[in-house]
Write an enzyme that holds these catalytic residues in place. Structure first.
Site, PDB file in Angstrom:
ATOM      1  N   HIS B 122      -9.006 -24.298  12.835  1.00 46.98           N
ATOM      2  CA  HIS B 122      -8.907 -23.224  11.836  1.00 46.98           C
ATOM      3  C   HIS B 122     -10.269 -22.554  11.615  1.00 46.98           C
ATOM      4  O   HIS B 122     -10.370 -21.320  11.621  1.00 46.98           O
ATOM      5  CB  HIS B 122      -8.376 -23.790  10.514  1.00 46.98           C
ATOM      6  CG  HIS B 122      -8.429 -22.814   9.377  1.00 46.98           C
ATOM      7  ND1 HIS B 122      -7.661 -21.667   9.326  1.00 46.98           N
ATOM      8  CD2 HIS B 122      -9.181 -22.801   8.238  1.00 46.98           C
ATOM      9  CE1 HIS B 122      -7.917 -20.999   8.216  1.00 46.98           C
ATOM     10  NE2 HIS B 122      -8.840 -21.659   7.537  1.00 46.98           N
ATOM     11  N   ASP B 222      -1.797 -23.492   0.239  1.00 47.28           N
ATOM     12  CA  ASP B 222      -2.935 -22.836  -0.406  1.00 47.28           C
ATOM     13  C   ASP B 222      -2.766 -21.324  -0.256  1.00 47.28           C
ATOM     14  O   ASP B 222      -3.350 -20.692   0.621  1.00 47.28           O
ATOM     15  CB  ASP B 222      -4.222 -23.325   0.269  1.00 47.28           C
ATOM     16  CG  ASP B 222      -5.456 -22.670  -0.309  1.00 47.28           C
ATOM     17  OD1 ASP B 222      -5.415 -22.236  -1.473  1.00 47.28           O
ATOM     18  OD2 ASP B 222      -6.474 -22.599   0.408  1.00 47.28           O
ATOM     19  N   GLN B 229      -9.520 -11.642  -1.133  1.00 46.10           N
ATOM     20  CA  GLN B 229     -10.526 -12.640  -0.744  1.00 46.10           C
ATOM     21  C   GLN B 229     -11.693 -11.999   0.015  1.00 46.10           C
ATOM     22  O   GLN B 229     -12.864 -12.303  -0.245  1.00 46.10           O
ATOM     23  CB  GLN B 229      -9.833 -13.685   0.131  1.00 46.10           C
ATOM     24  CG  GLN B 229     -10.683 -14.873   0.525  1.00 46.10           C
ATOM     25  CD  GLN B 229      -9.938 -15.832   1.475  1.00 46.10           C
ATOM     26  OE1 GLN B 229      -8.721 -15.719   1.662  1.00 46.10           O
ATOM     27  NE2 GLN B 229     -10.666 -16.761   2.055  1.00 46.10           N
TER      28      GLN B 229
END
Lengths: 404, 404
Positions: B122, B222, B229
């Site tokens: 990730h 999440d 963001q």
């Protein structure tokens, strides 16, 4: 009642805290002069009509959750009793406890803790030191109150010592980090507000409503280990460089006690988005100062700042925080971010005062400081004063012990 | 007792949760097959010796705080009763409640919530997309489990819908942000562990001790608003782009139930600092998958990943978190970070699956997805299976409603 002129805890203040005396349980009290009024004792005497189970608690949360009509009602009742020179005052004095005889506890069971970054002088100083002196502020800074989630578990009350934290740091020009005690332990001069009313997940609190959600304020020392922070913080923000401790003052000053000290904040240019616009004066003229007291030495004041410098105010902070539907709870704490003024003697951290180690501060004992040494006690104080009315925060005092 | 082979809630699992039925208060239960065992009812029948006040609670915290000797003792007692085909089982069936008849509640009063960033796949994917494809990982990534504090108040249980969040975003090439509903709502496939034992401020938990502090695990979504963001997160990390909600599964799988599924983690190269070294197998082979179900449509699986890919394990995460003396509390939650595998069909977020919008996912109803649409339900599932033993997490299911 005779309160010295220079007392932080005048009849206009009446801050709430949690205290105990030898052999008794922590409970809610109100500071007046050098004394504490035991609220539960007042209720038991029939002089105050508040659910006593909200007062005989180790934290203020249940009391705060009763709402501003109750908590302000208590303040008004106390003010009336304290100005009555006859019977009521006598009753009141029977429930006085000397502050010198009491232990103060962490006043709030802190739920979520958020720290903002709302002083333009601080953000500019940091940007100049670590990024680009010509473009010190990042592009988002003037459009939203930048903030991040902090660690609630390690918030402690004034008087509790801390240990120098250990952690990973990277030596200059090294490729591999090392593990050691932080060599750059710093304070950050802040205030924090405590949320007094819950919102529901999915709801937003407007700037018009925000003050109704703010119970009161404390002094806040956002302890920082600059070397740990520097290595860890990209890309997700400060973590272990901050989470070893944050210290707050023991008395929570209700927002209403600060009413006489409202001032206009700095002009916000460019104009903020509509949801962040507000009406009226939302800053407060609160003098702030920081002293360092070396082990066995004399205290030396290293900063004199003021809460009125804040670019983003508390109302905007809370509104921004909830604009995405994030819910707040009673006992949430929201820090201002380091409060620096325009001049070098008003900077709110050693990082800025000693300009990243390049301008050591001379101490009265002949030593110098660029960051804190073991044995140093950091003392923050704050008060507002106008037309003979003084409302103060007392102090937040914390000693740095050697690493374990 | 007859539990289907493919049930997540086998006799080897016995996860804990908080349930209620119509007209009753939330209390602690254990899942078995399609039923729930009412632990307080067992105590009242004299079949279990646990302080009942720890069970008749809206959260697991008080029960967890009794310690692993008690919580594991309960599991062993239940396993014994469930394998006894005679008297005891009959008693047990009298306290069974069908899961279909129960409402599941948020199982834990979450104190501090921390999210890590511990999947190398990730972190590499994100680094390639937004930074430098040749140097996707930041310098600190392989030296410490990068993490940040998250918002605890907005953690919700499976089944609770969320609203698309609103907030500031900056259009491409624009200089001024705008305020709008997020156009890039995303999930992140994670697990989280729940702390079962408190540490003291100033203390550190070693890798040897860490498992004793980990009560159990849940699935964790999440939620992320990528556009919010992106604009807000420099320099202090994710804030409103995450804090509108995080969803967890209702049943907490005790760490002990995962014992048969231990596997070795990836080799950590360069070697970690001594405080992060550990002995034994600290990863777990847990299959994870994510489905998207459009409003009125069929569910489509968009990711199949596995917890075993994690570069940093839970033991290292907890040890790192406390190495600076930060204290942990019962009920703290620590997320893994998005769990992506090596292949495109194992990525744990739409950001990666659709590679920042460049590879739309075809849905069975002919529509496509680069991020989530209003009305989409995201379903995450997880289970471990070996030698006929299956231990599952159930699911975390959340629908995205339009912005308010």
């Amino acid at each position: 009642m005779n309160i010295p002129k220079d007392s932080d805890f005048s009849i206009h203040n009446l801050p709430f805290g949690v205290f105990s005396t030898s052999g008794t349980s922590p409970r809610v009290g109100v500071a007046i002069g050098d004394s504490i009024i035991d609220l539960a004792a007042l209720v038991h005497k029939g002089l105050l009509d508040v659910p006593v189970e909200a007062l005989e608690q180790p934290f203020l949360n249940n009391f705060i959750a009763l709402g501003k009509s109750v908590t302000n009602g208590v303040r008004k009742s106390l003010q009336a009793m304290l100005t009555d020179e006859k019977a009521a005052l006598k009753n009141l004095e029977a429930v006085f406890i000397k502050q010198a005889d009491a232990i103060m506890h962490l006043p709030v069971d802190v739920r979520d803790y958020t720290d903002f970054y709302s002083s333009i002088e601080h953000a500019t100083n940091v940007g100049k030191m670590f990024r680009d002196p010509e473009n010190a502020l990042l592009p988002n800074w003037k459009h939203l109150p930048v903030g991040y989630h902090g660690r609630a578990s390690s918030i402690i009350v004034s008087g509790v010592d801390i240990h120098r934290p250990k952690g990973q740091t990277i030596p200059k020009d090294a490729k591999q980090p090392i593990f050691q005690a932080s060599a750059r332990v710093d304070f950050e001069l802040e205030t924090a507000f405590i949320v007094g009313k819950a919102s529901q997940l999915g709801d937003s609190v407007s700037t018009k409503e925000a003050e109704d959600y703010i119970f009161g304020m404390v002094l806040f020392n956002d302890w920082s280990a600059r070397d740990i922070q520097k290595w860890e913080y990209v890309p997700l923000g400060p973590f272990l460089g901050k989470s070893f401790a944050s210290s707050i003052s023991a008395w929570v000053v209700p927002l209403e006690a600060l009413e006489p000290f409202r001032v206009a904040g700095p002009t916000q240019e460019p104009a903020v988005l509509p949801y962040l616009k507000y009406e009226g004066k939302k800053n407060y003229d609160i003098h702030l100062e920081v002293g360092i007291q070396p082990e066995g030495g004399a205290e030396h004041t290293v900063s004199r700042s003021n809460f009125k410098y804040m670019y983003w105010n508390m109302v905007q902070q809370l509104t921004h925080h909830t604009v995405n539907g994030c819910n707040v709870n009673v006992g949430d704490m929201m820090g201002s971010g380091t409060i620096s003024g325009k001049t070098e003697d008003s900077y709110g951290s050693m990082l800025e005062i000693a300009w990243a180690g390049t301008k050591p501060v001379a101490m009265p004992d002949g030593s110098t400081r660029v960051f804190l040494k073991d044995g140093d006690t950091v003392i923050m104080r704050g008060y507002a004063e106008k037309d003979g009315v003084r409302v103060g925060f007392g102090e937040v005092r914390t000693k740095v012990l050697p690493a374990r």
